[in-house]
Design a protein around this motif. Sequence first.
Motif, PDB file in Angstrom:
ATOM      1  N   MET A   1       1.317  -1.397  -0.183  1.00  0.00           N
ATOM      2  CA  MET A   1       0.080   0.164   0.047  1.00  0.00           C
ATOM      3  C   MET A   1       0.965   1.155   0.097  1.00  0.00           C
ATOM      4  O   MET A   1       2.121   1.407   1.028  1.00  0.00           O
ATOM      5  CB  MET A   1      -0.285   0.307   0.835  1.00  0.00           C
ATOM      6  CG  MET A   1      -2.085  -0.654   0.891  1.00  0.00           C
ATOM      7  SD  MET A   1      -3.174   0.177   2.597  1.00  0.00           S
ATOM      8  CE  MET A   1      -4.304   0.520   2.315  1.00  0.00           C
ATOM      9  N   GLU A   2       0.395   2.538  -0.859  1.00  0.00           N
ATOM     10  CA  GLU A   2       1.425   3.700  -0.183  1.00  0.00           C
ATOM     11  C   GLU A   2       0.462   4.193   0.802  1.00  0.00           C
ATOM     12  O   GLU A   2      -0.122   4.114   0.655  1.00  0.00           O
ATOM     13  CB  GLU A   2       0.561   4.144  -2.067  1.00  0.00           C
ATOM     14  CG  GLU A   2       1.514   3.342  -3.097  1.00  0.00           C
ATOM     15  CD  GLU A   2       3.262   3.658  -3.900  1.00  0.00           C
ATOM     16  OE1 GLU A   2       3.648   4.437  -2.837  1.00  0.00           O
ATOM     17  OE2 GLU A   2       3.366   2.150  -3.593  1.00  0.00           O
ATOM     18  N   GLU A   3       1.756   5.264   0.879  1.00  0.00           N
ATOM     19  CA  GLU A   3       2.170   6.144   2.003  1.00  0.00           C
ATOM     20  C   GLU A   3      -0.475   6.611   2.102  1.00  0.00           C
ATOM     21  O   GLU A   3      -0.611   6.429   3.006  1.00  0.00           O
ATOM     22  CB  GLU A   3       2.406   6.976   2.283  1.00  0.00           C
ATOM     23  CG  GLU A   3       2.659   8.271   3.553  1.00  0.00           C
ATOM     24  CD  GLU A   3       3.389   8.832   3.381  1.00  0.00           C
ATOM     25  OE1 GLU A   3       3.267  10.062   3.254  1.00  0.00           O
ATOM     26  OE2 GLU A   3       4.647   8.433   4.360  1.00  0.00           O
ATOM     27  N   GLN A   4      -0.423   7.573   1.070  1.00  0.00           N
ATOM     28  CA  GLN A   4      -1.498   7.894   1.076  1.00  0.00           C
ATOM     29  C   GLN A   4      -2.965   7.244   0.807  1.00  0.00           C
ATOM     30  O   GLN A   4      -3.938   7.876   1.330  1.00  0.00           O
ATOM     31  CB  GLN A   4      -1.796   9.050  -1.032  1.00  0.00           C
ATOM     32  CG  GLN A   4      -0.705  10.264  -0.897  1.00  0.00           C
ATOM     33  CD  GLN A   4      -1.327  10.733   0.214  1.00  0.00           C
ATOM     34  OE1 GLN A   4      -2.274  11.516   0.603  1.00  0.00           O
ATOM     35  NE2 GLN A   4       0.290  11.340   0.864  1.00  0.00           N
ATOM     36  N   GLU A   5      -2.713   5.500   0.718  1.00  0.00           N
ATOM     37  CA  GLU A   5      -3.734   4.964  -0.041  1.00  0.00           C
ATOM     38  C   GLU A   5      -3.820   4.460   1.647  1.00  0.00           C
ATOM     39  O   GLU A   5      -4.683   4.518   2.436  1.00  0.00           O
ATOM     40  CB  GLU A   5      -3.679   4.045  -0.601  1.00  0.00           C
ATOM     41  CG  GLU A   5      -3.332   3.595  -2.104  1.00  0.00           C
ATOM     42  CD  GLU A   5      -2.664   2.787  -2.826  1.00  0.00           C
ATOM     43  OE1 GLU A   5      -3.822   1.480  -2.933  1.00  0.00           O
ATOM     44  OE2 GLU A   5      -2.198   2.343  -3.061  1.00  0.00           O
ATOM     45  N   ILE A   6      -2.260   4.479   2.480  1.00  0.00           N
ATOM     46  CA  ILE A   6      -2.666   4.376   4.272  1.00  0.00           C
ATOM     47  C   ILE A   6      -3.380   5.003   4.486  1.00  0.00           C
ATOM     48  O   ILE A   6      -3.927   5.073   5.595  1.00  0.00           O
ATOM     49  CB  ILE A   6      -1.340   3.715   4.999  1.00  0.00           C
ATOM     50  CG1 ILE A   6      -0.655   2.412   4.065  1.00  0.00           C
ATOM     51  CG2 ILE A   6      -1.268   3.816   5.971  1.00  0.00           C
ATOM     52  CD1 ILE A   6       0.725   2.275   3.978  1.00  0.00           C
ATOM     53  N   ILE A   7      -3.169   6.489   4.290  1.00  0.00           N
ATOM     54  CA  ILE A   7      -3.472   7.677   5.536  1.00  0.00           C
ATOM     55  C   ILE A   7      -5.532   8.001   5.476  1.00  0.00           C
ATOM     56  O   ILE A   7      -5.893   8.025   6.006  1.00  0.00           O
ATOM     57  CB  ILE A   7      -3.005   8.746   5.147  1.00  0.00           C
ATOM     58  CG1 ILE A   7      -1.900   9.263   5.294  1.00  0.00           C
ATOM     59  CG2 ILE A   7      -3.826   9.925   5.449  1.00  0.00           C
ATOM     60  CD1 ILE A   7      -0.682  10.400   5.131  1.00  0.00           C
ATOM     61  N   ALA A   8      -5.432   7.739   4.146  1.00  0.00           N
ATOM     62  CA  ALA A   8      -7.236   7.484   3.514  1.00  0.00           C
ATOM     63  C   ALA A   8      -8.247   6.430   4.438  1.00  0.00           C
ATOM     64  O   ALA A   8      -8.836   6.715   4.294  1.00  0.00           O
ATOM     65  CB  ALA A   8      -6.693   7.234   2.072  1.00  0.00           C
ATOM     66  N   GLY A   9      -6.610   5.573   4.113  1.00  0.00           N
ATOM     67  CA  GLY A   9      -7.638   3.825   4.647  1.00  0.00           C
ATOM     68  C   GLY A   9      -7.666   3.969   6.181  1.00  0.00           C
ATOM     69  O   GLY A   9      -9.065   4.298   7.038  1.00  0.00           O
TER      70      GLY A   9
ATOM     71  N   ARG B   1      -7.763   6.959   7.867  1.00  0.00           N
ATOM     72  CA  ARG B   1      -9.113   8.054   8.221  1.00  0.00           C
ATOM     73  C   ARG B   1     -10.430   7.568   8.347  1.00  0.00           C
ATOM     74  O   ARG B   1     -11.060   7.787   9.126  1.00  0.00           O
ATOM     75  CB  ARG B   1      -9.189   9.146   6.496  1.00  0.00           C
ATOM     76  CG  ARG B   1      -8.338  10.168   7.428  1.00  0.00           C
ATOM     77  CD  ARG B   1      -7.613  11.056   6.265  1.00  0.00           C
ATOM     78  NE  ARG B   1      -6.827  12.126   6.580  1.00  0.00           N
ATOM     79  CZ  ARG B   1      -5.968  12.784   5.990  1.00  0.00           C
ATOM     80  NH1 ARG B   1      -6.498  12.881   4.504  1.00  0.00           N
ATOM     81  NH2 ARG B   1      -4.996  13.816   6.445  1.00  0.00           N
ATOM     82  N   LYS B   2     -10.939   6.005   7.948  1.00  0.00           N
ATOM     83  CA  LYS B   2     -11.762   5.642   7.162  1.00  0.00           C
ATOM     84  C   LYS B   2     -11.922   4.518   8.509  1.00  0.00           C
ATOM     85  O   LYS B   2     -12.644   4.096   8.390  1.00  0.00           O
ATOM     86  CB  LYS B   2     -12.294   4.946   5.664  1.00  0.00           C
ATOM     87  CG  LYS B   2     -12.306   5.867   4.800  1.00  0.00           C
ATOM     88  CD  LYS B   2     -12.655   5.549   3.500  1.00  0.00           C
ATOM     89  CE  LYS B   2     -12.467   6.427   2.300  1.00  0.00           C
ATOM     90  NZ  LYS B   2     -12.411   5.821   1.587  1.00  0.00           N
ATOM     91  N   ASN B   3     -11.396   4.787   9.532  1.00  0.00           N
ATOM     92  CA  ASN B   3     -10.737   3.546  10.651  1.00  0.00           C
ATOM     93  C   ASN B   3     -10.699   1.761   9.256  1.00  0.00           C
ATOM     94  O   ASN B   3     -11.618   1.247  10.659  1.00  0.00           O
ATOM     95  CB  ASN B   3     -11.939   3.682  11.034  1.00  0.00           C
ATOM     96  CG  ASN B   3     -11.868   4.747  11.977  1.00  0.00           C
ATOM     97  OD1 ASN B   3     -10.232   5.869  12.548  1.00  0.00           O
ATOM     98  ND2 ASN B   3     -12.898   5.526  12.342  1.00  0.00           N
ATOM     99  N   ASN B   4     -10.267   2.341   8.479  1.00  0.00           N
ATOM    100  CA  ASN B   4      -9.758   0.186   8.039  1.00  0.00           C
ATOM    101  C   ASN B   4      -8.859   0.102   9.462  1.00  0.00           C
ATOM    102  O   ASN B   4      -7.790   0.218   8.659  1.00  0.00           O
ATOM    103  CB  ASN B   4      -9.618   0.564   6.292  1.00  0.00           C
ATOM    104  CG  ASN B   4      -9.340  -0.291   5.829  1.00  0.00           C
ATOM    105  OD1 ASN B   4      -8.796  -1.140   6.182  1.00  0.00           O
ATOM    106  ND2 ASN B   4      -9.923  -0.756   4.380  1.00  0.00           N
ATOM    107  N   PRO B   5      -9.101  -1.602   9.366  1.00  0.00           N
ATOM    108  CA  PRO B   5      -8.314  -1.851  10.663  1.00  0.00           C
ATOM    109  C   PRO B   5      -6.265  -2.850   9.099  1.00  0.00           C
ATOM    110  O   PRO B   5      -5.750  -2.595   9.569  1.00  0.00           O
ATOM    111  CB  PRO B   5      -8.432  -3.534  10.850  1.00  0.00           C
ATOM    112  CG  PRO B   5      -9.485  -3.021  10.306  1.00  0.00           C
ATOM    113  CD  PRO B   5     -10.580  -1.593  10.097  1.00  0.00           C
ATOM    114  N   ILE B   6      -6.723  -2.536   8.271  1.00  0.00           N
ATOM    115  CA  ILE B   6      -5.834  -3.299   7.253  1.00  0.00           C
ATOM    116  C   ILE B   6      -5.093  -1.784   6.759  1.00  0.00           C
ATOM    117  O   ILE B   6      -3.694  -2.218   7.000  1.00  0.00           O
ATOM    118  CB  ILE B   6      -6.624  -3.312   6.214  1.00  0.00           C
ATOM    119  CG1 ILE B   6      -7.248  -5.589   6.077  1.00  0.00           C
ATOM    120  CG2 ILE B   6      -5.019  -4.561   5.088  1.00  0.00           C
ATOM    121  CD1 ILE B   6      -7.989  -5.813   4.868  1.00  0.00           C
ATOM    122  N   ALA B   7      -5.376  -1.297   6.439  1.00  0.00           N
ATOM    123  CA  ALA B   7      -4.742   0.432   6.561  1.00  0.00           C
ATOM    124  C   ALA B   7      -3.931   0.833   8.022  1.00  0.00           C
ATOM    125  O   ALA B   7      -3.180   1.301   7.755  1.00  0.00           O
ATOM    126  CB  ALA B   7      -5.566   1.674   6.006  1.00  0.00           C
TER     127      ALA B   7
END
Length: 181
Positions: A1-9, A11-17
Amino acid sequence: MEEQEIIAGCRKNNPIAQRHLFDRHYRRSYHVVMRYLSNHHDTEDVLSISFTRIFKNICQFESRGEGSFQKWINTIFINESIRFLKAKKELMFQEDEELLILNIPIVDHSDLLDVEEVQQVLDMMPKGYRTVFNLFAIEGYSHKEIGEMLHINENTSKSQLSKARNYMVQKLKKKYSHEQY
């Protein structure tokens, strides 16, 4: 995962991110906190608090270019380390009588030193010295910024840095003078 994807995830409380963020930043953050606390158990406590704070406040993060996310994370770990030391009333600043020899010239023996030896001296250093040394020499904060962070005078920060450097030099000189005989 790229940094921006991790941050976005995150922000949505995505446990994988969140797991990706944790895995990507745990090791470096462990070393940052350990430099301040020099204790594994306290470091783990501060890491836990810090990651929780990161996940809770990630919506407030504003990207300011490459490296800004790492800087934001480091600031949280540093601030939590300082908060921990203050809460335990362990962040003391030594008075002048502690070290009488100031401004010892530092001779370049970098070929003789290894990171573990320097870390051992840092671990033994009084916490006030170590905190200012880490903030200035490693993290790159100015004495004015350090003073604001620690609620001390800018000159106190300068004095603590000088004492930390002298402490380091004295301990390393003592170690090497004993090894030569």
